[in-house]
Design a protein around this motif. Structure first.
Motif, PDB file in Angstrom:
ATOM      1  N   ARG A  18       0.834  -1.202   0.000  1.00 55.84           N
ATOM      2  CA  ARG A  18       0.000   0.000   0.000  1.00 55.84           C
ATOM      3  C   ARG A  18       0.872   1.257   0.000  1.00 55.84           C
ATOM      4  NH1 ARG A  18      -4.443   2.440  -1.704  1.00 55.84           N
ATOM      5  NH2 ARG A  18      -5.164   4.004  -0.242  1.00 55.84           N
ATOM      6  N   ILE A  19       1.928   1.251   0.779  1.00 53.04           N
ATOM      7  CA  ILE A  19       2.852   2.388   0.842  1.00 53.04           C
ATOM      8  C   ILE A  19       3.492   2.622  -0.526  1.00 53.04           C
ATOM      9  CG2 ILE A  19       5.105   3.075   1.774  1.00 53.04           C
ATOM     10  CD1 ILE A  19       4.117   1.903   4.473  1.00 53.04           C
ATOM     11  N   THR A  20       3.875   1.549  -1.186  1.00 52.34           N
ATOM     12  CA  THR A  20       4.464   1.655  -2.516  1.00 52.34           C
ATOM     13  C   THR A  20       3.437   2.151  -3.526  1.00 52.34           C
ATOM     14  OG1 THR A  20       6.015  -0.115  -1.992  1.00 52.34           O
ATOM     15  CG2 THR A  20       5.682   0.376  -4.323  1.00 52.34           C
ATOM     16  N   THR A  21       2.231   1.640  -3.463  1.00 61.24           N
ATOM     17  CA  THR A  21       1.161   2.071  -4.368  1.00 61.24           C
ATOM     18  C   THR A  21       0.913   3.564  -4.244  1.00 61.24           C
ATOM     19  OG1 THR A  21       0.097  -0.100  -4.313  1.00 61.24           O
ATOM     20  CG2 THR A  21      -1.292   1.777  -4.940  1.00 61.24           C
ATOM     21  N   LEU A  22       0.947   4.073  -3.023  1.00 64.55           N
ATOM     22  CA  LEU A  22       0.728   5.497  -2.781  1.00 64.55           C
ATOM     23  C   LEU A  22       1.963   6.343  -3.102  1.00 64.55           C
ATOM     24  CD1 LEU A  22      -1.253   5.307   0.586  1.00 64.55           C
ATOM     25  CD2 LEU A  22      -2.178   5.815  -1.698  1.00 64.55           C
ATOM     26  N   GLY A  23       3.093   5.686  -3.343  1.00 66.38           N
ATOM     27  CA  GLY A  23       4.325   6.402  -3.647  1.00 66.38           C
ATOM     28  C   GLY A  23       4.973   7.043  -2.435  1.00 66.38           C
ATOM     29  N   LEU A  24       4.554   6.643  -1.253  1.00 69.10           N
ATOM     30  CA  LEU A  24       5.088   7.245  -0.025  1.00 69.10           C
ATOM     31  C   LEU A  24       6.552   6.877   0.192  1.00 69.10           C
ATOM     32  CD1 LEU A  24       2.023   6.605   2.312  1.00 69.10           C
ATOM     33  CD2 LEU A  24       2.664   8.747   1.167  1.00 69.10           C
ATOM     34  N   ASN A  25       6.961   5.728  -0.339  1.00 67.85           N
ATOM     35  CA  ASN A  25       8.351   5.309  -0.197  1.00 67.85           C
ATOM     36  C   ASN A  25       9.307   6.239  -0.940  1.00 67.85           C
ATOM     37  OD1 ASN A  25       6.999   4.169  -2.509  1.00 67.85           O
ATOM     38  ND2 ASN A  25       8.815   2.931  -2.888  1.00 67.85           N
ATOM     39  N   LYS A  26       8.777   7.059  -1.843  1.00 65.72           N
ATOM     40  CA  LYS A  26       9.606   7.999  -2.601  1.00 65.72           C
ATOM     41  C   LYS A  26       9.549   9.416  -2.047  1.00 65.72           C
ATOM     42  CE  LYS A  26       9.095   5.345  -6.807  1.00 65.72           C
ATOM     43  NZ  LYS A  26       8.556   5.268  -8.148  1.00 65.72           N
ATOM     44  N   THR A  27       8.555   9.690  -1.197  1.00 63.49           N
ATOM     45  CA  THR A  27       8.369  11.063  -0.727  1.00 63.49           C
ATOM     46  C   THR A  27       8.538  11.250   0.776  1.00 63.49           C
ATOM     47  OG1 THR A  27       5.975  10.744  -0.496  1.00 63.49           O
ATOM     48  CG2 THR A  27       6.777  11.569  -2.622  1.00 63.49           C
ATOM     49  N   LYS A  28       8.546  10.167   1.524  1.00 63.34           N
ATOM     50  CA  LYS A  28       8.619  10.260   2.989  1.00 63.34           C
ATOM     51  C   LYS A  28       9.920   9.670   3.507  1.00 63.34           C
ATOM     52  CE  LYS A  28       4.419  11.898   3.313  1.00 63.34           C
ATOM     53  NZ  LYS A  28       4.174  13.281   3.647  1.00 63.34           N
ATOM     54  N   SER A  29      10.341  10.120   4.667  1.00 63.30           N
ATOM     55  CA  SER A  29      11.576   9.621   5.286  1.00 63.30           C
ATOM     56  C   SER A  29      11.382   8.208   5.825  1.00 63.30           C
ATOM     57  CB  SER A  29      11.997  10.548   6.431  1.00 63.30           C
ATOM     58  OG  SER A  29      11.108  10.391   7.531  1.00 63.30           O
ATOM     59  N   GLN A  30      12.488   7.545   6.079  1.00 62.29           N
ATOM     60  CA  GLN A  30      12.438   6.195   6.648  1.00 62.29           C
ATOM     61  C   GLN A  30      11.792   6.202   8.029  1.00 62.29           C
ATOM     62  OE1 GLN A  30      13.251   3.179   5.145  1.00 62.29           O
ATOM     63  NE2 GLN A  30      13.291   4.521   3.361  1.00 62.29           N
TER      64      GLN A  30
END
Length: 92
Positions: A18-30
């Motif tokens: 879900r995080i990948t689908t939303l693209g959050l892995n590219k815009t949010k910190s670890q």
């Protein structure tokens, strides 16, 4: 047997998808993503498995869809919570 290597919560994979689908892995910190995962996973029941293939073959499609809907709701709720907290911290 090492429990942490052999057994894991199937919802972890669904949350990461879900995080990948939303693209959050590219815009949010670890750190943000780790908090997001914890908050989301605490909202869904654990579903422990040994092998991903077990879920692919033995999980009815309607149950899989319900699990995905649960994850969507949990991630969205956790995301709103974290973003609200970030706004509060910035305004202080």
């Amino acid at each position: 047997m090492k429990l942490d290597d052999d057994i894991h919560n199937y919802y972890e994979q669904l949350v990461l998808e879900r995080i990948t689908t939303l693209g959050l892995n590219k815009t949010k910190s670890q750190d943000f993503l780790a908090d997001l995962c914890c908050l989301a996973l605490n909202q869904v029941p654990p579903r422990y498995i040994r092998y991903e293939v077990d879920m692919a073959f033995y999980l009815p499609i309607n149950e899989r869809q319900q699990m995905e809907m649960n994850v969507e709701y949990a991630v969205d709720k956790a995301l709103r919570f974290l973003e609200q907290n970030m706004k509060k911290k910035k305004s202080e």
